[in-house]
Design a protein around this motif. Sequence first.
Motif, PDB file in Angstrom:
ATOM      1  N   LEU A  23       0.843  -1.187   0.000  1.00 45.02           N
ATOM      2  CA  LEU A  23       0.000   0.000   0.000  1.00 45.02           C
ATOM      3  C   LEU A  23       0.879   1.237   0.000  1.00 45.02           C
ATOM      4  O   LEU A  23       1.827   1.337   0.784  1.00 45.02           O
ATOM      5  CB  LEU A  23      -0.887   0.028   1.246  1.00 45.02           C
ATOM      6  N   LEU A  24       0.572   2.183  -0.890  1.00 48.38           N
ATOM      7  CA  LEU A  24       1.262   3.469  -0.926  1.00 48.38           C
ATOM      8  C   LEU A  24       0.229   4.570  -0.744  1.00 48.38           C
ATOM      9  O   LEU A  24      -0.736   4.642  -1.514  1.00 48.38           O
ATOM     10  CB  LEU A  24       1.981   3.669  -2.259  1.00 48.38           C
ATOM     11  N   VAL A  25       0.422   5.426   0.237  1.00 48.41           N
ATOM     12  CA  VAL A  25      -0.527   6.497   0.508  1.00 48.41           C
ATOM     13  C   VAL A  25       0.230   7.777   0.839  1.00 48.41           C
ATOM     14  O   VAL A  25       1.347   7.739   1.356  1.00 48.41           O
ATOM     15  CB  VAL A  25      -1.470   6.148   1.680  1.00 48.41           C
ATOM     16  N   PRO A  26      -0.342   8.935   0.559  1.00 48.88           N
ATOM     17  CA  PRO A  26       0.300  10.188   0.950  1.00 48.88           C
ATOM     18  C   PRO A  26       0.182  10.388   2.456  1.00 48.88           C
ATOM     19  O   PRO A  26      -0.819  10.008   3.073  1.00 48.88           O
ATOM     20  CB  PRO A  26      -0.491  11.250   0.177  1.00 48.88           C
ATOM     21  N   VAL A  27       1.210  10.961   3.041  1.00 47.07           N
ATOM     22  CA  VAL A  27       1.158  11.312   4.464  1.00 47.07           C
ATOM     23  C   VAL A  27       0.145  12.428   4.652  1.00 47.07           C
ATOM     24  O   VAL A  27       0.146  13.421   3.920  1.00 47.07           O
ATOM     25  CB  VAL A  27       2.553  11.741   4.960  1.00 47.07           C
ATOM     26  N   THR A  28      -0.725  12.264   5.636  1.00 45.75           N
ATOM     27  CA  THR A  28      -1.777  13.239   5.916  1.00 45.75           C
ATOM     28  C   THR A  28      -1.631  13.781   7.334  1.00 45.75           C
ATOM     29  O   THR A  28      -0.998  13.149   8.181  1.00 45.75           O
ATOM     30  CB  THR A  28      -3.163  12.603   5.733  1.00 45.75           C
ATOM     31  N   PRO A  29      -2.195  14.956   7.622  1.00 50.07           N
ATOM     32  CA  PRO A  29      -2.063  15.540   8.956  1.00 50.07           C
ATOM     33  C   PRO A  29      -2.579  14.602  10.040  1.00 50.07           C
ATOM     34  O   PRO A  29      -3.580  13.906   9.857  1.00 50.07           O
ATOM     35  CB  PRO A  29      -2.907  16.811   8.866  1.00 50.07           C
ATOM     36  N   ALA A  30      -1.891  14.587  11.155  1.00 47.59           N
ATOM     37  CA  ALA A  30      -2.224  13.668  12.235  1.00 47.59           C
ATOM     38  C   ALA A  30      -3.674  13.787  12.680  1.00 47.59           C
ATOM     39  O   ALA A  30      -4.321  12.776  12.990  1.00 47.59           O
ATOM     40  CB  ALA A  30      -1.284  13.906  13.419  1.00 47.59           C
TER      41      ALA A  30
END
Length: 211
Positions: A23-30
Amino acid sequence: MSAVPSAPSAAFLPIDRDGTLLLLVPVTPAETNLPCLTPKERLQMATFTSPRRCDEWSTWRSALRRYHNPQATIAYDACGAPQLIGEALHLSVSHAGGMAAILLAPRRCAIDIERTGRNFGRVAKRFLAPDEAMLPEHDHPLFLPLMWCAKEALYKLAGLPGASLRDDLRITATDLTNGRMSGTIPSPEAPAAVCLHTFAWGDTVGVWTTE
């Protein structure tokens, strides 16, 4: 933990090979990942001093629960690597340049990702032996970032703290056109051969492997 909400719009790349899932996902705000964290994890994240670490740490947990198992229980082994409790699958995680990668496999596994814009030439002598630096595909535009990722993946798979990227973990051959690399990790009798797989997604590249 409550039910996991639907996933936000995101770049998502699943690769299913012999039961292995990437799985590859963009880092999102905590704060957007909080619904997917357990109360204990929220308390742990509150002790982090780096906002970037909070975002990366919470993103891969959120992605794991959104796309794999909403009730996934995560712990760490003696080497500090993440693992799933109560599941037959093994887990490896990496993040770089605003992306996070999660690898799930039926055997021990490892993954590393990097952004292609990083200046790997500046540190190449620290992680590549002279013969590795002159492998036939050394002039490939992705050679250095993929070699770095391969060394990091071998380090994670070996589970030997203090192993030298340059001298102990070796890349013996590359076939970047077909997404393959060969390497070795230390073992008691003789270096153990490892098959590595490469991939690219936009300006993110990575290498994954299984035992």
